[in-house]
Design a protein around this motif. Structure first.
Motif, PDB file in Angstrom:
ATOM      1  N   THR A  12       3.590   0.710   2.806  1.00 45.38           N
ATOM      2  CA  THR A  12       3.380  -0.335   3.805  1.00 45.38           C
ATOM      3  C   THR A  12       3.334  -1.678   3.090  1.00 45.38           C
ATOM      4  OG1 THR A  12       2.135   1.226   5.143  1.00 45.38           O
ATOM      5  CG2 THR A  12       1.962  -1.098   5.746  1.00 45.38           C
ATOM      6  N   ILE A  13       4.128  -2.618   3.594  1.00 40.42           N
ATOM      7  CA  ILE A  13       4.293  -3.927   2.958  1.00 40.42           C
ATOM      8  C   ILE A  13       3.761  -4.991   3.907  1.00 40.42           C
ATOM      9  CG2 ILE A  13       5.983  -5.591   2.066  1.00 40.42           C
ATOM     10  CD1 ILE A  13       7.886  -3.053   1.777  1.00 40.42           C
ATOM     11  N   GLY A  14       2.786  -5.766   3.464  1.00 38.98           N
ATOM     12  CA  GLY A  14       2.260  -6.858   4.276  1.00 38.98           C
ATOM     13  C   GLY A  14       3.343  -7.887   4.534  1.00 38.98           C
ATOM     14  N   SER A  15       3.363  -8.455   5.749  1.00 42.08           N
ATOM     15  CA  SER A  15       4.514  -9.284   6.141  1.00 42.08           C
ATOM     16  C   SER A  15       4.613 -10.576   5.342  1.00 42.08           C
ATOM     17  CB  SER A  15       4.451  -9.605   7.628  1.00 42.08           C
ATOM     18  OG  SER A  15       3.346 -10.441   7.896  1.00 42.08           O
ATOM     19  N   THR A  16       3.503 -11.077   4.792  1.00 40.78           N
ATOM     20  CA  THR A  16       3.580 -12.361   4.094  1.00 40.78           C
ATOM     21  C   THR A  16       3.572 -12.209   2.573  1.00 40.78           C
ATOM     22  OG1 THR A  16       1.179 -12.662   4.231  1.00 40.78           O
ATOM     23  CG2 THR A  16       2.499 -13.632   5.989  1.00 40.78           C
ATOM     24  N   ASP A  19      14.653   3.860   7.964  1.00 36.54           N
ATOM     25  CA  ASP A  19      13.877   4.138   9.191  1.00 36.54           C
ATOM     26  C   ASP A  19      12.537   3.405   9.174  1.00 36.54           C
ATOM     27  OD1 ASP A  19      15.689   5.884  10.556  1.00 36.54           O
ATOM     28  OD2 ASP A  19      15.179   7.450   9.106  1.00 36.54           O
ATOM     29  N   ALA A  20      12.557   2.153   8.747  1.00 38.50           N
ATOM     30  CA  ALA A  20      11.313   1.379   8.654  1.00 38.50           C
ATOM     31  C   ALA A  20      10.774   1.045  10.041  1.00 38.50           C
ATOM     32  CB  ALA A  20      11.557   0.090   7.868  1.00 38.50           C
ATOM     33  N   GLU A  21       9.469   0.802  10.078  1.00 39.78           N
ATOM     34  CA  GLU A  21       8.797   0.430  11.323  1.00 39.78           C
ATOM     35  C   GLU A  21       8.068  -0.896  11.119  1.00 39.78           C
ATOM     36  OE1 GLU A  21       7.275   4.747  12.798  1.00 39.78           O
ATOM     37  OE2 GLU A  21       6.559   3.976  10.880  1.00 39.78           O
ATOM     38  N   VAL A  22       7.960  -1.657  12.188  1.00 42.46           N
ATOM     39  CA  VAL A  22       7.349  -2.989  12.124  1.00 42.46           C
ATOM     40  C   VAL A  22       6.034  -2.965  12.896  1.00 42.46           C
ATOM     41  CG1 VAL A  22       7.722  -5.428  12.668  1.00 42.46           C
ATOM     42  CG2 VAL A  22       9.672  -3.963  12.117  1.00 42.46           C
ATOM     43  N   GLU A  23       4.980  -3.495  12.299  1.00 42.57           N
ATOM     44  CA  GLU A  23       3.725  -3.615  13.036  1.00 42.57           C
ATOM     45  C   GLU A  23       3.620  -5.002  13.653  1.00 42.57           C
ATOM     46  OE1 GLU A  23      -0.004  -3.687  10.933  1.00 42.57           O
ATOM     47  OE2 GLU A  23      -1.117  -3.089  12.716  1.00 42.57           O
ATOM     48  N   VAL A  24       3.515  -5.021  14.975  1.00 43.52           N
ATOM     49  CA  VAL A  24       3.411  -6.269  15.713  1.00 43.52           C
ATOM     50  C   VAL A  24       1.979  -6.399  16.221  1.00 43.52           C
ATOM     51  CG1 VAL A  24       4.205  -7.500  17.769  1.00 43.52           C
ATOM     52  CG2 VAL A  24       5.842  -6.197  16.383  1.00 43.52           C
ATOM     53  N   VAL A  25       1.356  -7.542  15.949  1.00 41.00           N
ATOM     54  CA  VAL A  25       0.021  -7.781  16.502  1.00 41.00           C
ATOM     55  C   VAL A  25       0.114  -8.895  17.535  1.00 41.00           C
ATOM     56  CG1 VAL A  25      -1.287  -7.000  14.482  1.00 41.00           C
ATOM     57  CG2 VAL A  25      -0.555  -9.375  14.610  1.00 41.00           C
ATOM     58  N   ALA A  37       3.006  -6.204   9.341  1.00 36.07           N
ATOM     59  CA  ALA A  37       3.395  -5.328   8.228  1.00 36.07           C
ATOM     60  C   ALA A  37       4.685  -4.592   8.543  1.00 36.07           C
ATOM     61  CB  ALA A  37       2.281  -4.322   7.945  1.00 36.07           C
ATOM     62  N   VAL A  38       5.281  -4.032   7.509  1.00 31.51           N
ATOM     63  CA  VAL A  38       6.467  -3.187   7.646  1.00 31.51           C
ATOM     64  C   VAL A  38       6.170  -1.893   6.900  1.00 31.51           C
ATOM     65  CG1 VAL A  38       8.922  -2.947   7.097  1.00 31.51           C
ATOM     66  CG2 VAL A  38       8.013  -5.178   7.767  1.00 31.51           C
ATOM     67  N   ARG A  39       6.436  -0.759   7.548  1.00 32.20           N
ATOM     68  CA  ARG A  39       6.162   0.529   6.902  1.00 32.20           C
ATOM     69  C   ARG A  39       7.459   1.283   6.646  1.00 32.20           C
ATOM     70  NH1 ARG A  39       1.888   3.637   9.924  1.00 32.20           N
ATOM     71  NH2 ARG A  39       3.537   4.164  11.409  1.00 32.20           N
ATOM     72  N   ILE A  40       7.569   1.772   5.433  1.00 32.53           N
ATOM     73  CA  ILE A  40       8.696   2.630   5.083  1.00 32.53           C
ATOM     74  C   ILE A  40       8.129   4.042   4.998  1.00 32.53           C
ATOM     75  CG2 ILE A  40      10.305   3.154   3.214  1.00 32.53           C
ATOM     76  CD1 ILE A  40      10.287  -0.012   2.853  1.00 32.53           C
ATOM     77  N   GLU A  69       0.839  -1.218   0.000  1.00 31.51           N
ATOM     78  CA  GLU A  69       0.000   0.000   0.000  1.00 31.51           C
ATOM     79  C   GLU A  69       0.861   1.250   0.000  1.00 31.51           C
ATOM     80  OE1 GLU A  69      -3.654  -1.801   2.705  1.00 31.51           O
ATOM     81  OE2 GLU A  69      -2.404  -0.174   3.511  1.00 31.51           O
ATOM     82  N   TRP A  70       0.704   2.052  -1.033  1.00 29.15           N
ATOM     83  CA  TRP A  70       1.365   3.364  -1.047  1.00 29.15           C
ATOM     84  C   TRP A  70       0.407   4.378  -0.436  1.00 29.15           C
ATOM     85  CZ3 TRP A  70       6.285   4.435  -2.522  1.00 29.15           C
ATOM     86  CH2 TRP A  70       6.956   3.490  -3.319  1.00 29.15           C
TER      87      TRP A  70
END
Lengths: 157, 285
Positions: free
Chosen positions: B69-73, B131-137, B167-170, B62-63
């Motif tokens: 944002t890149i889905g983890s799988t 400076d990427a961020e990781v979304e943890v659920v 997900a991972v967000r750039i 997703e831009w």
């Protein structure tokens, strides 16, 4: 646990009795379905000999669980031979003498089929050849394989 | 391969519930499987239950303006064939291309790479530089954490048992580059990897070095040496030298400390020169 996965191989639904959920697709293809064209090389994802198509994209069947492709279409070298693209690629390999001992050849053919499917004949040749670097060959020195890949690309165009 | 049960949760809640009912040693999470199955095959781990993320709706890209944002799988190959990534975040494209082969990247995922946290990951350095961020659920909902805080010195990510990476967000597309050195170009583990990026909005640089033990790191003094906008040749040279001098290093069968320090300096200089005057490419989608 053993359960029966449901997927198609070479356009035919496979009718498997229950198999371990930890079984690799490579072993299911070779030992349960008798499709010995898919080769076991390194079994660690480094050589590309076990490459098959899952939903038209190349994957390493040694690092893929059979149960993870449930619902997908699997194509092996035996099935690809019956398709126009497969026949053209194999003819290109024959014409260029790109196969010596032949052990790596099915993997190369599947990898090439995936690339041709994914982007047709478009894209720069340098990137195209780079994308074939995941397959190892210990006989040819690669020159004839590069020529065969180029020939197949032109034949499919 | 030691036998295990494979389960296929259909939603995030179902996946989290699967983890809650298992013991940490008895369960493993399967994304692409290209690394996990090797560990199981070599009996490094012996999970009795493997939770596949195959059916979770996490294969997205997703831009949002300049942010991605890149889905983890999502398979890594999807990042490679998305032209806007090559144009706008070239360092990410180069790093993805450095992972395994095409057939491997048809299954391997960004989330899997981060959670497996190999010290030799070709993706962690560029994520640090971006400076990427990781979304943890997890059981308590969702949280975002910087990649720098997600990676740890223990070769394991800071992920509690029962949590998953969604997900991972750039945060912004950046002129960037990833350069690596190996014995063989493909299907080999990098001896060193150097990622650089420049923030187009703020002008600052990030320099991260990977394949050093036990985790990839940013080299802050090297970043700070790049004072001018754009940095001068002298500044680039001293930043590269600092990167070689200050990285933590290991000597192992892939290379000696002396060799690695030399190569880091060479790669850092090349990578910085590659992005020094590069304009951000392509319009925001």
């Amino acid at each position: 646990m053993t359960t029966a996965p449901s997927f198609t191989v070479n356009a035919t639904s496979v009718d498997l009795s229950p198999i371990p959920e930890s079984e690799r697709l490579l072993d299911t293809l070779r030992w349960r379905l008798g499709l010995k064209g898919t080769k076991e090389g390194c079994r660690t994802g480094n050589c590309g000999a076990c490459t098959v198509l899952v939903d038209r994209a190349s994957v390493l069947s040694c690092l893929t669980l059979a149960h993870e492709v449930a619902g997908s279409e699997v194509t092996t070298i035996e099935g690809l031979a019956a398709e126009d693209v497969g026949a053209r690629i194999m003819q290109s390999f024959a014409d260029e003498g790109a196969s010596q001992c032949g052990y790596c050849t099915p993997g190369f053919v599947m990898a090439l089929a995936s690339l041709l499917h994914e982007r047709g004949a478009a894209g720069d040749l340098a990137g195209f050849e780079e994308d074939l670097q995941g397959n190892l060959c210990r006989c040819t020195g690669y020159v004839s394989i590069r020529r065969a890949a180029q020939r197949a690309r032109e034949a499919v165009r | 391969m030691a036998p295990f049960d494979l389960v296929h949760p259909r939603s995030t809640d179902e996946a989290l519930a699967e983890l809650r009912t298992a013991s940490p040693e008895g369960v493993a999470v399967l994304a692409g499987g290209t690394d996990l199955l090797l560990d199981i095959d070599r009996a490094r781990i012996a999970p009795r239950r493997v939770v596949s993320l195959r059916y979770l709706p996490w294969k997205f890209l997703e831009w949002s303006g300049d942010s991605l944002t890149i889905g983890s799988t999502l398979p890594l190959r999807a990042l490679e064939v998305e032209p806007r990534i090559r144009q706008r975040i070239p360092g990410l494209w180069e790093a993805v291309r450095a992972v395994g082969s095409v057939a491997l990247r048809h299954r391997a995922t960004l989330g899997g790479n981060l959670v497996r946290s190999a010290p030799t990951s070709d993706l962690s350095p560029i994520l640090l530089a971006l400076d990427a961020e990781v979304e943890v659920v997890g059981p308590h909902g969702s949280r975002w954490t910087p990649v720098d805080a997600f990676l740890s010195d223990s070769r394991r990510p800071r992920l509690a048992f029962g949590e998953l990476v969604r997900a991972v967000r750039i945060p912004e597309a950046r002129p960037s580059a990833y350069h690596w050195q190996r014995v063989r170009p493909v299907n080999d583990i990098s001896q060193v990897g150097v990622a650089v990026a420049r923030s187009p909005s703020e002008g600052y640089y990030r320099i991260a070095v990977g394949d050093v033990l036990p985790r990839p790191v940013r080299i802050l003094p090297a970043e700070e040496a790049l004072r001018s906008r754009p940095p001068t040749d002298d500044e680039v040279r001293s930043a590269a030298e600092l990167a070689g001098k200050l990285s933590p290093f290991a000597t192992d069968r892939r290379g000696t400390e002396e060799y690695r320090r030399h190569i880091v300096a060479v790669l850092a200089r090349r990578a910085l020169l590659a992005i020094r005057t590069a304009a951000p490419r392509g319009p925001a989608p």
